[in-house]
Design a protein around this motif. Structure first.
Motif, PDB file in Angstrom:
ATOM      1  N   ARG A   1      21.656  18.742  43.590  1.00  0.00           N
ATOM      2  CA  ARG A   1      22.521  19.141  42.559  1.00  0.00           C
ATOM      3  C   ARG A   1      22.785  17.716  42.040  1.00  0.00           C
ATOM      4  NH1 ARG A   1      27.763  22.567  43.090  1.00  0.00           N
ATOM      5  NH2 ARG A   1      27.604  21.482  45.076  1.00  0.00           N
ATOM      6  N   GLY A   2      22.798  17.874  40.639  1.00  0.00           N
ATOM      7  CA  GLY A   2      23.206  16.398  39.974  1.00  0.00           C
ATOM      8  C   GLY A   2      22.135  16.138  38.606  1.00  0.00           C
ATOM      9  N   CYS A   3      22.164  14.636  38.516  1.00  0.00           N
ATOM     10  CA  CYS A   3      21.370  14.261  37.375  1.00  0.00           C
ATOM     11  C   CYS A   3      19.803  14.460  37.789  1.00  0.00           C
ATOM     12  CB  CYS A   3      21.799  12.834  37.107  1.00  0.00           C
ATOM     13  SG  CYS A   3      21.400  11.674  38.520  1.00  0.00           S
ATOM     14  N   CYS A   4      19.439  14.410  39.035  1.00  0.00           N
ATOM     15  CA  CYS A   4      18.169  14.413  39.287  1.00  0.00           C
ATOM     16  C   CYS A   4      17.292  15.739  39.323  1.00  0.00           C
ATOM     17  CB  CYS A   4      17.746  13.599  40.620  1.00  0.00           C
ATOM     18  SG  CYS A   4      18.020  11.720  40.186  1.00  0.00           S
ATOM     19  N   ALA A   5      18.423  16.859  39.766  1.00  0.00           N
ATOM     20  CA  ALA A   5      17.937  18.254  39.716  1.00  0.00           C
ATOM     21  C   ALA A   5      17.699  18.841  38.515  1.00  0.00           C
ATOM     22  CB  ALA A   5      18.937  19.007  40.678  1.00  0.00           C
ATOM     23  N   ASN A   6      16.796  18.311  37.794  1.00  0.00           N
ATOM     24  CA  ASN A   6      16.549  18.888  36.441  1.00  0.00           C
ATOM     25  C   ASN A   6      14.756  18.784  36.177  1.00  0.00           C
ATOM     26  OD1 ASN A   6      15.816  16.178  35.660  1.00  0.00           O
ATOM     27  ND2 ASN A   6      17.855  16.003  34.640  1.00  0.00           N
TER      28      ASN A   6
ATOM     29  N   ILE B   1      11.996  12.564  46.298  1.00  0.00           N
ATOM     30  CA  ILE B   1      11.733  14.114  46.363  1.00  0.00           C
ATOM     31  C   ILE B   1      13.210  14.641  46.774  1.00  0.00           C
ATOM     32  CG2 ILE B   1      10.565  15.899  47.550  1.00  0.00           C
ATOM     33  CD1 ILE B   1       7.989  13.947  47.362  1.00  0.00           C
ATOM     34  N   HIS B   2      13.771  14.049  47.896  1.00  0.00           N
ATOM     35  CA  HIS B   2      15.078  14.587  48.367  1.00  0.00           C
ATOM     36  C   HIS B   2      16.141  14.583  47.393  1.00  0.00           C
ATOM     37  CE1 HIS B   2      17.620  15.466  51.757  1.00  0.00           C
ATOM     38  NE2 HIS B   2      18.655  14.572  51.280  1.00  0.00           N
ATOM     39  N   LEU B   3      16.239  13.386  46.608  1.00  0.00           N
ATOM     40  CA  LEU B   3      17.293  13.367  45.769  1.00  0.00           C
ATOM     41  C   LEU B   3      17.007  14.677  44.597  1.00  0.00           C
ATOM     42  CD1 LEU B   3      17.970   9.806  45.261  1.00  0.00           C
ATOM     43  CD2 LEU B   3      19.265  11.358  46.357  1.00  0.00           C
ATOM     44  N   THR B   4      15.834  14.724  44.261  1.00  0.00           N
ATOM     45  CA  THR B   4      15.223  16.033  43.160  1.00  0.00           C
ATOM     46  C   THR B   4      16.058  17.049  43.572  1.00  0.00           C
ATOM     47  OG1 THR B   4      13.332  14.403  42.652  1.00  0.00           O
ATOM     48  CG2 THR B   4      13.484  16.835  42.054  1.00  0.00           C
ATOM     49  N   GLY B   5      15.807  17.400  44.859  1.00  0.00           N
ATOM     50  CA  GLY B   5      16.242  18.703  45.351  1.00  0.00           C
ATOM     51  C   GLY B   5      17.713  19.020  45.314  1.00  0.00           C
TER      52      GLY B   5
ATOM     53  N   CYS C   1      13.271  28.548  46.000  1.00  0.00           N
ATOM     54  CA  CYS C   1      13.143  27.859  44.742  1.00  0.00           C
ATOM     55  C   CYS C   1      12.728  26.326  44.716  1.00  0.00           C
ATOM     56  CB  CYS C   1      14.658  27.854  44.160  1.00  0.00           C
ATOM     57  SG  CYS C   1      15.844  26.655  44.791  1.00  0.00           S
ATOM     58  N   THR C   2      12.315  25.669  43.760  1.00  0.00           N
ATOM     59  CA  THR C   2      11.727  24.417  43.641  1.00  0.00           C
ATOM     60  C   THR C   2      12.561  23.268  44.467  1.00  0.00           C
ATOM     61  OG1 THR C   2      12.303  23.963  41.354  1.00  0.00           O
ATOM     62  CG2 THR C   2      10.305  24.873  42.026  1.00  0.00           C
ATOM     63  N   GLY C   3      13.869  23.497  43.956  1.00  0.00           N
ATOM     64  CA  GLY C   3      14.943  22.427  44.711  1.00  0.00           C
ATOM     65  C   GLY C   3      14.985  22.521  46.231  1.00  0.00           C
ATOM     66  N   LYS C   4      14.831  23.855  46.690  1.00  0.00           N
ATOM     67  CA  LYS C   4      15.146  24.081  48.117  1.00  0.00           C
ATOM     68  C   LYS C   4      13.639  23.530  48.682  1.00  0.00           C
ATOM     69  CE  LYS C   4      18.107  27.675  48.473  1.00  0.00           C
ATOM     70  NZ  LYS C   4      18.562  29.121  48.761  1.00  0.00           N
ATOM     71  N   CYS C   5      12.546  23.640  48.075  1.00  0.00           N
ATOM     72  CA  CYS C   5      11.299  23.111  48.580  1.00  0.00           C
ATOM     73  C   CYS C   5      11.422  21.654  48.587  1.00  0.00           C
ATOM     74  CB  CYS C   5      10.224  23.960  47.608  1.00  0.00           C
ATOM     75  SG  CYS C   5       8.532  23.659  48.072  1.00  0.00           S
ATOM     76  N   SER C   6      11.857  21.147  47.675  1.00  0.00           N
ATOM     77  CA  SER C   6      11.752  19.518  47.579  1.00  0.00           C
ATOM     78  C   SER C   6      12.613  19.187  48.846  1.00  0.00           C
ATOM     79  CB  SER C   6      12.413  19.173  46.326  1.00  0.00           C
ATOM     80  OG  SER C   6      11.636  19.376  45.095  1.00  0.00           O
ATOM     81  N   ARG C   7      13.563  19.599  49.048  1.00  0.00           N
ATOM     82  CA  ARG C   7      14.468  19.226  50.331  1.00  0.00           C
ATOM     83  C   ARG C   7      13.452  19.492  51.617  1.00  0.00           C
ATOM     84  NH1 ARG C   7      18.565  21.602  47.233  1.00  0.00           N
ATOM     85  NH2 ARG C   7      18.926  23.545  48.693  1.00  0.00           N
ATOM     86  N   PHE C   8      12.842  20.699  51.811  1.00  0.00           N
ATOM     87  CA  PHE C   8      12.155  20.896  52.845  1.00  0.00           C
ATOM     88  C   PHE C   8      11.232  19.991  52.957  1.00  0.00           C
ATOM     89  CE2 PHE C   8       8.282  22.435  54.457  1.00  0.00           C
ATOM     90  CZ  PHE C   8       8.686  23.043  56.081  1.00  0.00           C
ATOM     91  N   VAL C   9      10.358  19.595  51.752  1.00  0.00           N
ATOM     92  CA  VAL C   9       9.178  18.565  51.784  1.00  0.00           C
ATOM     93  C   VAL C   9       9.647  16.961  52.367  1.00  0.00           C
ATOM     94  CG1 VAL C   9       7.659  17.303  50.410  1.00  0.00           C
ATOM     95  CG2 VAL C   9       7.427  19.737  50.197  1.00  0.00           C
TER      96      VAL C   9
END
Length: 191
Positions: free
Chosen positions: A73-78, A67-71, A2-10
């Protein structure tokens, strides 16, 4: 993925690459492992552009944090967070391109060194053939000791690192677009 996991990987991949860029650029200020040349201003011009410190370092580290925060949970993961990650990843692309260009110029022009007994300059700049293909030319630089190997090694490292940063930030721009359109698909956990 998913895009959240991909963001954390990047983001997780960008952190060490940014640190490597910063360290390489700092080390380039001390050719021959001496502060003497930095104090005298006898440095390769491309070192002073600080492509690894500014471009591959700070301009990539800033988006990596967001980008790490985007991946997460919470307010940025939208969708809004993923949209903003596109802009931050674009900043990372710009930084990586700057670092890539400076490193490539550093490799093409060669080091600033003492040659022909008393002359300080860039002896390999504006030659018809590259000094990289003629290792026997490297002995032309008398001071700082082994400056050609020093610059080639560090600028090559910066070149590879910035290319990887460029790929990762560009992929995050695409990932952010998908996350913006489809959602971040971060696991919300139990309600």
């Amino acid at each position: 993925m998913c895009t959240g996991k991909c963001s954390r990987f990047v983001a997780g991949s960008l952190y060490p690459l940014a640190v490597i860029s910063i360290i390489c650029n700092i080390i380039l200020f001390f050719p021959g492992w001496s502060v003497k040349y930095a104090q005298d201003g006898s440095l390769t011009e491309e070192v002073k552009y600080m492509g690894g410190l500014i471009g591959g370092g700070l301009l990539v580290l800033t988006p990596a944090l967001f980008i790490h925060l985007t991946g997460q949970r919470g307010c940025c993961a939208n969708r809004c967070g993923m949209f903003l990650s596109i802009a931050f990843a674009a900043l990372g692309v710009a930084g990586a391109l700057y670092s890539l260009a400076v490193a490539a110029l550093g490799l093409i022009n060669g080091p600033y060194c003492k040659y022909a007994v008393l002359i300080w300059g860039t002896p390999f700049k504006d030659r018809s053939e590259s000094y990289l293909n003629h290792r026997d030319w490297w002995g032309m630089c008398m001071e700082p000791k082994n400056v050609v190997e020093f610059n080639v090694g560090l600028f090559s490292t910066l070149l590879v690192v910035s290319a990887l940063q460029l790929i990762l930030c560009a992929s995050q721009m695409i990932n952010g677009l998908f996350g913006c359109l489809c959602g971040a698909c971060v696991d919300k956990g139990p309600l």
